[in-house]
Design an enzyme around this catalytic site. Structure first.
Site, PDB file in Angstrom:
ATOM      1  N   GLU A 147      -9.498 -53.041 -25.482  1.00 25.48           N
ATOM      2  CA  GLU A 147      -8.734 -52.268 -24.502  1.00 25.48           C
ATOM      3  C   GLU A 147      -7.850 -53.257 -23.766  1.00 25.48           C
ATOM      4  O   GLU A 147      -8.318 -53.982 -22.881  1.00 25.48           O
ATOM      5  CB  GLU A 147      -9.681 -51.543 -23.541  1.00 25.48           C
ATOM      6  CG  GLU A 147     -10.546 -50.497 -24.210  1.00 25.48           C
ATOM      7  CD  GLU A 147      -9.753 -49.338 -24.779  1.00 25.48           C
ATOM      8  OE1 GLU A 147      -8.665 -49.045 -24.247  1.00 25.48           O
ATOM      9  OE2 GLU A 147     -10.207 -48.736 -25.762  1.00 25.48           O
ATOM     10  N   CYS A 192      -4.494 -51.331 -15.904  1.00 23.42           N
ATOM     11  CA  CYS A 192      -3.913 -51.569 -17.226  1.00 23.42           C
ATOM     12  C   CYS A 192      -2.976 -50.462 -17.664  1.00 23.42           C
ATOM     13  O   CYS A 192      -2.066 -50.700 -18.474  1.00 23.42           O
ATOM     14  CB  CYS A 192      -5.011 -51.791 -18.264  1.00 23.42           C
ATOM     15  SG  CYS A 192      -6.145 -50.408 -18.449  1.00 23.42           S
TER      16      CYS A 192
END
Length: 476
Positions: free
Chosen positions: A219, A253
């Site tokens: 990720e 993110c």
């Protein structure tokens, strides 16, 4: 609680790993065991909610308690509830259609645990991004080892202590963060390794895992664009982008990394975005709702990005300079808007990961698509507008980890949707059943019936095989 579950985590990471592997090969936890582990994990979060909030805020310098509650605590509790509710269905063997030529046989998929799952978690949402993959791993029946981030030492120490108080170290273990522990951890031959963090470090993790043929879920991040179509309400788009950008001071993110907008609308957008930022977070560094930057190094990096953009001709809009002692002493970076960003600026070449929003001129939908496709595929993409044809063109011609239309971030919290990147923004996905499947071996099983004619395939070959091949050709 069995006293064995209260043993402290031993120093020997490799020893714990070996014992966890041995136990994972000895048997598979049933539904009750998995639900019990999820319940114990939930108890840790519920019973220590205030402590988690305090240590995370202390690690940051200041972390908005509301943002910790919404984005971390409640998210984790919702994930546990969703997994607990659906676990019996996820674990059940799945019937798979059998092609006619093999009737009356049966096919099934049997979900089985992979074994021992390693998790390397980041600092920006330490509770959520540590426990969400752990929930998926536990639901799938795996044993879990976690290496938390050294940038949040108070949180890491608390989590290590609390996990050790309710779990045997071969069920879930949290390592320390000092010395060679990160290197030791990445070198272990896990059955699956999950890493959340930067693309640069993700490449190193993938390389280390590859030596052991360990499958990975990465990720990562990257530069997630927000496209403002000519049909958009600019004030509405500005407010929603600012919220998505400034949550956790941009240290997210999937935060919108930059804005693509027609040149003629740029000034209006920047003015409305700055107004929205001041309305949400005020103009004082004393506002407790506004989160600090995690370290002096990260703060200095953000200053460098803004200085480079200014030197290359961009217009910088903010309520205070970043070197104002009142802001810098609290490591709070003032919300900053870069009007007229260009591709040669460093801020348009690296993931920002802070409250700095470049605004880039793209006059047409095709221009925006071409710019996005000329760069690495983003983790998230945001589109604002009312023109469905323009929206669908962007959806069809760009590839990204996920998309939210007319808002930011909210695709991430959908329990029935996968979360994951593509290319440089990540590999694989988890959340809900997607995480269960990622961390399970979905084992195909073919059940032959005594009534079928598969024996006609055996030698010696002759007229029987000729008839069967004719049938197979007809059905192929």
């Amino acid at each position: 609680m069995n006293q064995a579950l209260r043993n402290p985590v031993p120093d020997g990471i490799e020893d714990v790993f070996r014992r966890a592997v041995a136990l994972s090969r000895a048997g598979t936890p049933d539904l009750a065991e998995r639900r019990d582990r999820l319940a114990r994990l939930r108890a840790i979060v519920v019973e220590n909610e205030t402590q988690f909030d305090e240590v995370i805020s202390a690690d940051f310098g200041n972390r908005s308690s509301t943002e910790t509650l919404i984005a971390e605590t409640l998210f984790v509790l919702a994930e546990i509830k969703h997994a607990t509710k659906n676990l019996s269905r996820w674990m059940a063997p799945k019937h798979v259609a059998t092609e006619l030529q093999y009737f009356p046989a049966t096919n099934k998929l049997l979900p089985q645990p992979l074994g021992v799952v390693g998790i390397i978690s980041p600092w920006n949402y330490p509770l959520q991004l540590t426990l969400a993959p752990a929930i998926a791993a536990i639901a799938a029946g795996n044993r879990v080892m976690i290496k938390p981030s050294e940038l949040v030492p108070r949180f890491s120490a608390l989590l290590q202590k609390l996990i050790a108080s309710k779990f045997d170290d071969t069920e879930i273990m949290v390592t320390g963060i000092d010395g060679d522990i990160p290197a030791q951890f990445a070198a272990l031959p896990f059955d699956h390794l999950i890493f959340t963090g930067s693309t640069r470090v993700g490449r190193l993790v993938a390389e280390a895992a590859g030596r052991n043929l360990t499958p990975v879920t990465l990720e990562l991040g990257g530069k997630s664009p927000a496209i403002i179509d000519r049909s958009a309400d600019i004030a509405e788009a500005a407010e929603r982008i600012v919220y998505g950008k400034l949550m956790n001071a941009g240290q997210t993110c999937i935060a919108p990394d930059y804005v693509l907008i027609a040149r003629g609308s740029m000034d209006e957008f920047v003015a409305k975005a700055q107004s929205a930022a001041e309305r949400m977070f005020g103009v004082s560094p004393d506002n407790k709702d506004y989160t600090s930057i995690v370290s002096d190094k990260h703060y200095a990096r953000l200053e460098g990005l803004v200085q480079d953009a200014a030197a290359r001709g961009a217009k910088i809009m903010r309520s205070a300079p970043s070197d104002d002692p009142a802001w810098k002493s609290k490591r709070k970076f003032p919300p900053t808007f870069i009007s007229g960003a260009t591709a040669d600026m460093t801020v348009m070449q690296e993931e920002i990961f802070g409250p700095v929003l470049p605004v880039f001129a793209c006059n047409t939908t095709d221009d925006a698509i071409a710019y996005i496709n000329a760069n690495d595929r983003p983790l998230a993409l945001y589109w604002f507008g009312k023109d469905n044809a323009a929206r669908d063109k962007v959806l069809a011609r760009t590839i990204s980890g996920g998309v939210t239309i007319n808002d930011c971030l909210f695709h991430f919290v959908q329990a029935n949707q996968p979360m994951g990147g593509v290319g440089a923004s990540g590999i694989g996905a988890y959340h809900g059943e997607w995480g269960f499947r990622t961390l399970s071996k979905m084992k195909p099983v073919f059940y032959r019936s005594p009534l079928n004619r598969l024996a006609d395939l055996y030698p010696p070959y002759g007229s029987k095989i000729a008839r069967l091949i004719k049938l197979l050709r007809f059905m192929s």
